[in-house]
Write an enzyme that holds these catalytic residues in place. Structure first.
Site, PDB file in Angstrom:
ATOM      1  CB  VAL A   1      -1.079  -0.134   1.325  1.00 54.16           C
ATOM      2  CG1 VAL A   1      -2.404  -0.861   1.197  1.00 54.16           C
ATOM      3  CG2 VAL A   1       0.143  -0.042   2.471  1.00 54.16           C
TER       4      VAL A   1
ATOM      5  CE  LYS B   1       7.320   6.791  -1.140  1.00 52.71           C
ATOM      6  NZ  LYS B   1       7.861   5.706   0.004  1.00 52.71           N
TER       7      LYS B   1
ATOM      8  CE  LYS C   1      12.637   1.236  -1.951  1.00 55.46           C
ATOM      9  NZ  LYS C   1      12.178   0.998  -3.041  1.00 55.46           N
TER      10      LYS C   1
ATOM     11  CB  ALA D   1      19.701   7.386   0.582  1.00 55.90           C
TER      12      ALA D   1
ATOM     13  CB  CYS E   1      10.825   6.367  -4.865  1.00 57.11           C
ATOM     14  SG  CYS E   1       9.374   5.004  -4.881  1.00 57.11           S
TER      15      CYS E   1
ATOM     16  CB  ALA F   1      13.802   1.921 -11.465  1.00 55.94           C
TER      17      ALA F   1
ATOM     18  CB  THR G   1       6.074  12.010   3.365  1.00 53.47           C
ATOM     19  OG1 THR G   1       7.257  12.278   2.254  1.00 53.47           O
ATOM     20  CG2 THR G   1       6.942  13.541   3.399  1.00 53.47           C
TER      21      THR G   1
ATOM     22  NE  ARG H   1      15.117  14.402 -17.755  1.00 55.75           N
ATOM     23  CZ  ARG H   1      15.366  13.627 -16.538  1.00 55.75           C
ATOM     24  NH1 ARG H   1      15.977  13.073 -15.733  1.00 55.75           N
ATOM     25  NH2 ARG H   1      14.093  14.010 -15.280  1.00 55.75           N
TER      26      ARG H   1
END
Ligand code: UGA
Length: 439
Positions: free
Chosen positions: A70, A259, A200, A205, A256, A144, A74, A413
């Site tokens: 689920v 958060k 994770k 990070a 991700c 990803a 944040t 980019r």
């Protein structure tokens, strides 16, 4: 779950959700998400050993293994607002499992959650007078978006954390059996629960930290005449550093990275590790800085005013091969360009519906146009934010001819052939390289 079903024909997999609309979409030919290769696999397994249902209570009771997947956004209110994880959906799910389970279950944390969340889950599941035994495992997901199918079919590693008790280890072996259907044994890593939960957060990070690091170097390149692509190639060829996730850009996005880092920051603050919290928080601050820097570069190049100028925005998704726009740098960048009173023609092959929702509060100044050639009609500049492959194949002479002059292109980019664009007549502003200007 689709990959598990397709690799394990001897297992029955049922995906449940409270949203009937979403389950209906999963049962149709128009899946609710765009992910290359997924539809084919869903069609192959659906109705055989893969099912989508809203009958949550019945499916809880029937299952031996329950993956809790689920939302863990944040928290935006109260204690820890803006950093901590909002665990309400995890808790509601745990309560629902407890109410409906009539036989022992293995409950797997698939959602990304704070370290030691398994303890909370266990407390809820084992509270009251339910005699059923629950074993909690942590099995974080590292795939990803855009490459989800490939990442799941050939993962770098599968991580399973468990309690070091006989029942914990037995549950771990049951979950390992699922993955052993297609994942080589040496790629299955087992740890204790807390290491798995923390790994994770740390993986995300570290990945985000590499992007912020290379983005800081992009700034240095722009003022010194160095080229960030050359620097990242030279640095990345050191096998200790590695070449991946060293592409400078307008900032990282997605649901991700921000958060999970903020979750790590909150964890550090909770344990009064304030210097460590500050270190990781800087990764996010630098990302905000990078998005703002992209806007400032556009503003400065276009004679310090965007009032009344039209910009075509190429790409709104947070990365190519997905329609997902959660926390996409395009949201921030477009809002800032609109604040400067530019008119925006936003184009994207798969994310325009989400882009419309993200910018629904904006009343004027923005159009959503599918055809990039139409989006550049009368535009003063192009801002490329997402590196869709199709943008490489466009006829830039035709595009140049449709635009106001001087025509600018801001390649967020470093995705396009800058020399060729310059030769057509564009003023080209890459990331982390000196601009190629006719002015
Ligand atoms: C990320 C992780 O890569 C996955 O391992 C993880 O499972 C997932 O989060 C998750 O926690 O669910 P994802 O957000 O789908 O995956 O996409 P990434 O490929 O990591 O890209 C994130 C952002 O970083 C994108 O905006 C991308 O454009 C940006 N990026 C990536 C760069 O700016 N430069 C790079 O070199 C690489």
């Amino acid at each position: 779950m689709t990959i598990i079903a397709s690799k394990c024909p001897d297992y029955k997999v049922t995906v449940v959700d409270i949203s009937e609309e979403r389950i209906n979409a999963w049962n149709s030919d128009e899946l609710p998400i765009f992910e290359p290769g997924l539809l084919e696999r869903v069609l192959k397994a659906r109705g055989k050993n893969l099912f989508f249902s809203t009958e949550i209570d019945r499916c809880i009771d029937e299952a031996d293994i329950i993956f809790v997947s689920v939302n863990t956004p944040t928290k935006m209110f109260g204690e820890g607002a803006g950093k901590a994880v909002d665990l309400q959906f995890i808790e509601q799910t745990a309560r629902r499992i407890k109410e409906n389970a009539k036989s022992n279950k293995i409950v797997v944390e698939k959602s990304t959650i704070p370290v030691r969340a398994a303890e909370t889950l266990a407390k809820i599941l084992h509270s009251g007078n339910n005699s059923v035994q629950f074993e909690i495992l942590s099995n974080p997901e590292f795939m990803a978006e855009g490459t989800g199918v490939r990442d799941m079919e050939a993962p770098d590693r599968i991580l399973i954390g468990s309690m070091d008790t006989p029942s914990g280890l037995a549950a771990r072996n049951i979950l390992m059996d699922v993955y052993l259907h297609w994942v080589p044994k040496e790629r299955l890593i087992t740890t204790n629960l807390w290491s798995s939960e923390l790994s994770k957060l740390v993986s995300n990070a570290f990945l985000a930290q590499r992007i912020s690091s290379i983005n800081t170097i992009a700034s240095i390149c722009e003022v010194t005449g160095a080229d960030v692509t050359e620097v990242s190639r030279a640095v990345g060829m050191d096998s200790r550093i590695g070449a991946k996730f060293l592409n400078a850009g307008p900032g990282f996005g997605g649901s991700c990275f921000r958060k999970d880092i903020l979750n790590l920051v909150y964890l550090c603050e909770y344990y009064q590790l304030n210097e460590i919290a500050a270190f990781w928080e800087q990764v996010v601050s630098l990302n905000d800085y990078q998005m703002e820097r992209f806007v400032k570069r556009i503003l400065q190049a276009m004679f310090n005013t965007l009032v009344g100028k039209k910009l075509a925005v190429f790409g709104f998704a947070f990365k190519p091969d997905t329609g997902d726009t959660r926390d996409a740098p395009a949201i921030y960048i477009c809002k800032r360009l609109l604040e400067e009173k530019a008119f925006l023609n936003i184009t994207d092959p798969h994310a325009l519906n989400n882009a419309r929702k993200d910018l629904q509060d904006i009343e004027e100044g923005v159009d959503f146009i599918e055809d990039p050639y139409q989006a550049v009609e009368g535009a003063h500049g192009i801002a490329l934010i997402t590196e869709w492959d199709s943008y490489k194949k466009l006829d830039y002479q035709k595009i140049f001819d449709k635009m106001e002059k001087p025509a600018f292109i801001f390649d967020g980019r470093n995705h396009l052939d800058h020399k060729a664009l310059y030769e057509i007549g564009f003023n080209v502003y890459p990331i982390g390289k000196p601009a190629l200007k006719h002015l």
